[in-house]
Write a protein that holds these residues in place. Structure first.
Motif, mmCIF file in Angstrom:
data_model
loop_
_atom_site.group_PDB
_atom_site.id
_atom_site.type_symbol
_atom_site.label_atom_id
_atom_site.label_comp_id
_atom_site.label_asym_id
_atom_site.label_seq_id
_atom_site.Cartn_x
_atom_site.Cartn_y
_atom_site.Cartn_z
ATOM 1 N N LEU A 51 0.825 -1.205 0.000
ATOM 2 C CA LEU A 51 0.000 0.000 0.000
ATOM 3 C C LEU A 51 0.861 1.257 0.000
ATOM 4 N N LEU A 52 1.966 1.222 0.730
ATOM 5 C CA LEU A 52 2.869 2.373 0.733
ATOM 6 C C LEU A 52 3.495 2.589 -0.629
ATOM 7 N N ASP A 53 3.761 1.500 -1.332
ATOM 8 C CA ASP A 53 4.349 1.618 -2.671
ATOM 9 C C ASP A 53 3.367 2.247 -3.645
ATOM 10 N N LEU A 54 2.072 2.047 -3.422
ATOM 11 C CA LEU A 54 1.075 2.645 -4.318
ATOM 12 C C LEU A 54 1.070 4.165 -4.228
ATOM 13 N N VAL A 55 1.462 4.696 -3.064
ATOM 14 C CA VAL A 55 1.488 6.149 -2.904
ATOM 15 C C VAL A 55 2.902 6.706 -3.024
ATOM 16 N N GLY A 56 3.833 5.878 -3.490
ATOM 17 C CA GLY A 56 5.184 6.353 -3.755
ATOM 18 C C GLY A 56 6.124 6.344 -2.572
ATOM 19 N N VAL A 57 5.808 5.580 -1.525
ATOM 20 C CA VAL A 57 6.678 5.495 -0.350
ATOM 21 C C VAL A 57 7.454 4.189 -0.407
ATOM 22 N N ASP A 58 8.742 4.264 -0.175
ATOM 23 C CA ASP A 58 9.573 3.066 -0.198
ATOM 24 C C ASP A 58 9.190 2.120 0.934
ATOM 25 N N GLY A 59 9.449 0.851 0.710
ATOM 26 C CA GLY A 59 9.154 -0.159 1.722
ATOM 27 C C GLY A 59 9.945 0.059 3.001
ATOM 28 N N ILE A 60 9.333 -0.266 4.123
ATOM 29 C CA ILE A 60 9.934 -0.051 5.440
ATOM 30 C C ILE A 60 10.374 -1.390 6.017
ATOM 31 N N GLU A 61 11.536 -1.394 6.643
ATOM 32 C CA GLU A 61 12.026 -2.584 7.348
ATOM 33 C C GLU A 61 11.342 -2.648 8.714
ATOM 34 N N TRP A 62 10.160 -3.245 8.739
ATOM 35 C CA TRP A 62 9.353 -3.221 9.948
ATOM 36 C C TRP A 62 9.981 -4.013 11.089
ATOM 37 N N LYS A 63 10.749 -5.025 10.782
ATOM 38 C CA LYS A 63 11.298 -5.885 11.831
ATOM 39 C C LYS A 63 12.733 -5.550 12.199
ATOM 40 N N SER A 64 13.418 -4.773 11.386
ATOM 41 C CA SER A 64 14.807 -4.431 11.697
ATOM 42 C C SER A 64 14.986 -2.962 12.035
ATOM 43 N N ASN A 65 13.951 -2.162 11.863
ATOM 44 C CA ASN A 65 13.994 -0.759 12.252
ATOM 45 C C ASN A 65 13.303 -0.610 13.600
ATOM 46 N N ARG A 66 13.963 0.074 14.527
ATOM 47 C CA ARG A 66 13.464 0.120 15.904
ATOM 48 C C ARG A 66 12.106 0.801 16.007
ATOM 49 N N PHE A 67 11.985 2.015 15.499
ATOM 50 C CA PHE A 67 10.713 2.735 15.615
ATOM 51 C C PHE A 67 9.629 2.058 14.791
ATOM 52 N N ALA A 68 9.982 1.529 13.619
ATOM 53 C CA ALA A 68 8.996 0.849 12.782
ATOM 54 C C ALA A 68 8.447 -0.390 13.486
ATOM 55 N N SER A 69 9.313 -1.116 14.185
ATOM 56 C CA SER A 69 8.826 -2.287 14.918
ATOM 57 C C SER A 69 7.907 -1.868 16.072
ATOM 58 N N TRP A 70 8.196 -0.727 16.700
ATOM 59 C CA TRP A 70 7.275 -0.212 17.720
ATOM 60 C C TRP A 70 5.894 0.038 17.120
ATOM 61 N N VAL A 71 5.863 0.666 15.959
ATOM 62 C CA VAL A 71 4.590 0.995 15.317
ATOM 63 C C VAL A 71 3.827 -0.277 14.958
ATOM 64 N N ALA A 72 4.521 -1.272 14.405
ATOM 65 C CA ALA A 72 3.863 -2.508 13.999
ATOM 66 C C ALA A 72 3.279 -3.245 15.200
ATOM 67 N N ILE A 73 4.056 -3.358 16.263
ATOM 68 C CA ILE A 73 3.576 -4.057 17.462
ATOM 69 C C ILE A 73 2.440 -3.274 18.114
ATOM 70 N N SER A 74 2.547 -1.952 18.154
ATOM 71 C CA SER A 74 1.477 -1.133 18.728
ATOM 72 C C SER A 74 0.190 -1.276 17.932
ATOM 73 N N THR A 75 0.309 -1.372 16.613
ATOM 74 C CA THR A 75 -0.879 -1.585 15.776
ATOM 75 C C THR A 75 -1.556 -2.903 16.127
ATOM 76 N N MET A 76 -0.751 -3.930 16.345
ATOM 77 C CA MET A 76 -1.291 -5.230 16.733
ATOM 78 C C MET A 76 -2.014 -5.149 18.076
ATOM 79 N N VAL A 77 -1.409 -4.465 19.034
ATOM 80 C CA VAL A 77 -2.016 -4.333 20.365
ATOM 81 C C VAL A 77 -3.301 -3.509 20.283
ATOM 82 N N ASP A 78 -3.277 -2.421 19.505
ATOM 83 C CA ASP A 78 -4.472 -1.585 19.366
ATOM 84 C C ASP A 78 -5.611 -2.360 18.738
#
Length: 335
Positions: A161-188
């Motif tokens: 979905l991010l690629d559809l709007v021109g945003v490069d892919g994010i390393e969700w599991k190896s980037n510290r803040f990105a992993s926070w966002v992913a886990i928080s989304t799961m908890v929410d």
């Protein structure tokens, strides 16, 4: 006319030394001691499964306790001294607080908004109210697997979905803040509906007359929500904040399952999302088996939760003092 005398003998007073009956003594004993008997099961269970493990964990934290060994050594506060100088421990504290903030604040705001929607006159209201609880009853392992796929680097739907709007892919599991966002989304996603039902139950207790009077005065729904609903929900909001704080600071399952692999307890190759409970498990059990050091982590986690709880108690007192009516200026009273 002859006087008619009463033939009945006069009543003799009971002697002062007469003992009360057996039934009377049992009744007084029952009234005096039965309340303690009724509440005793809670305190007995708490002492066995709460107070005793807590005290035993503190005793273990004062030892160099190898689970694979047989002779623990008393070291006093050395475990705490080492822990306060441990960079990995402080790394896990920052991760815990970061995930906690990103998950708790949006979760409670979304739950409040969702409860306000469910409180309206909707078709199939019962069905919608039951549907919001489905994420909470779903298996945590299944949720972690699904979200792990959604936040995948190469084939994840979020990066697509991010690629559809021109945003490069994010390393969700190896980037510290990105992993926070992913886990928080799961908890929410998992706990928003649960809190929404608590808010909804509190909204049902608000008198409808207040909304009718506000509508007559010209207040729209948004103004009614902020001037009537939210102030009357303060005790419930504070309760949900406290419960979310405790659960957020003890987060373990979601970050543990989000990072799959041979050493997932580290929360990623560089400990990107390792929480305090994960760090405690890593030290107390595999691979280090240092039970004393892990117990020290558990006690510092307990201290952190106590600090957050104390802050919430202060907030409750402040809100309670602000809501208390000022009757000192009134002289006299109605009779």
């Amino acid at each position: 006319m002859a006087l008619q005398l009463d033939a009945r003998p006069p009543a003799t007073p009971a002697p002062r030394g007469t003992r009360p009956s057996r039934a009377g003594r049992l009744s007084r004993i029952d009234a005096k001691y039965s309340p303690y008997l009724y509440i005793a099961p809670f305190f007995v269970i708490f002492a066995i499964f709460g107070a005793w493990p807590l005290a035993y964990t503190f005793w273990v934290s004062l030892h160099d306790w190898d689970l694979l060994g047989s002779n623990p050594t008393f070291v006093g506060a050395d475990n705490y001294t080492r822990l306060l100088a441990d960079s990995d421990f402080w790394h896990s504290v920052v991760n815990t607080l970061g995930i906690f903030v990103l998950s708790t604040v949006p979760q409670l705001l979304a739950a409040l908004w969702l409860a306000n929607l469910l409180n309206r006159q909707l078709r199939m209201r019962t069905g919608w109210r039951m549907a919001v609880l489905v994420p909470n009853v779903t298996s945590t392992a299944a949720v972690a697997i699904v979200f792990g796929v959604l936040f995948g680097r190469e084939f994840g739907m979020v990066n697509w979905l991010l690629d559809l709007v021109g945003v490069d892919g994010i390393e969700w599991k190896s980037n510290r803040f990105a992993s926070w966002v992913a886990i928080s989304t799961m908890v929410d996603w998992r706990w928003t509906g649960y809190n929404a039902l608590i808010f909804l139950a509190a909204m049902q207790a608000i008198p409808r007359d207040l909304y009718e009077a506000a509508a007559i005065d010209g207040a729209n729904r948004a103004r009614q929500f902020w001037t009537i609903t939210v102030p009357l929900l303060k005790p419930t909001i504070i309760f949900c904040v406290i419960i979310s704080n405790i659960g957020g600071l003890q987060l373990f399952t979601e970050p543990r399952l989000f990072h799959s692999g041979t050493n997932a307890i580290r929360g990623g190759p560089m400990r990107e999302s390792q929480t305090m409970t994960m760090y405690m498990f890593e030290n107390a059990f595999a691979p280090y088996y240092n039970f004393g050091y892990g117990s020290a982590v558990a006690w510092l986690l307990f201290a952190l939760i106590a600090i957050v709880a104390a802050i919430n108690v202060l907030i409750i007192r402040r809100l309670g003092a602000g809501a208390r009516p000022d009757t000192g200026k009134r002289k006299g009273g109605s009779r």
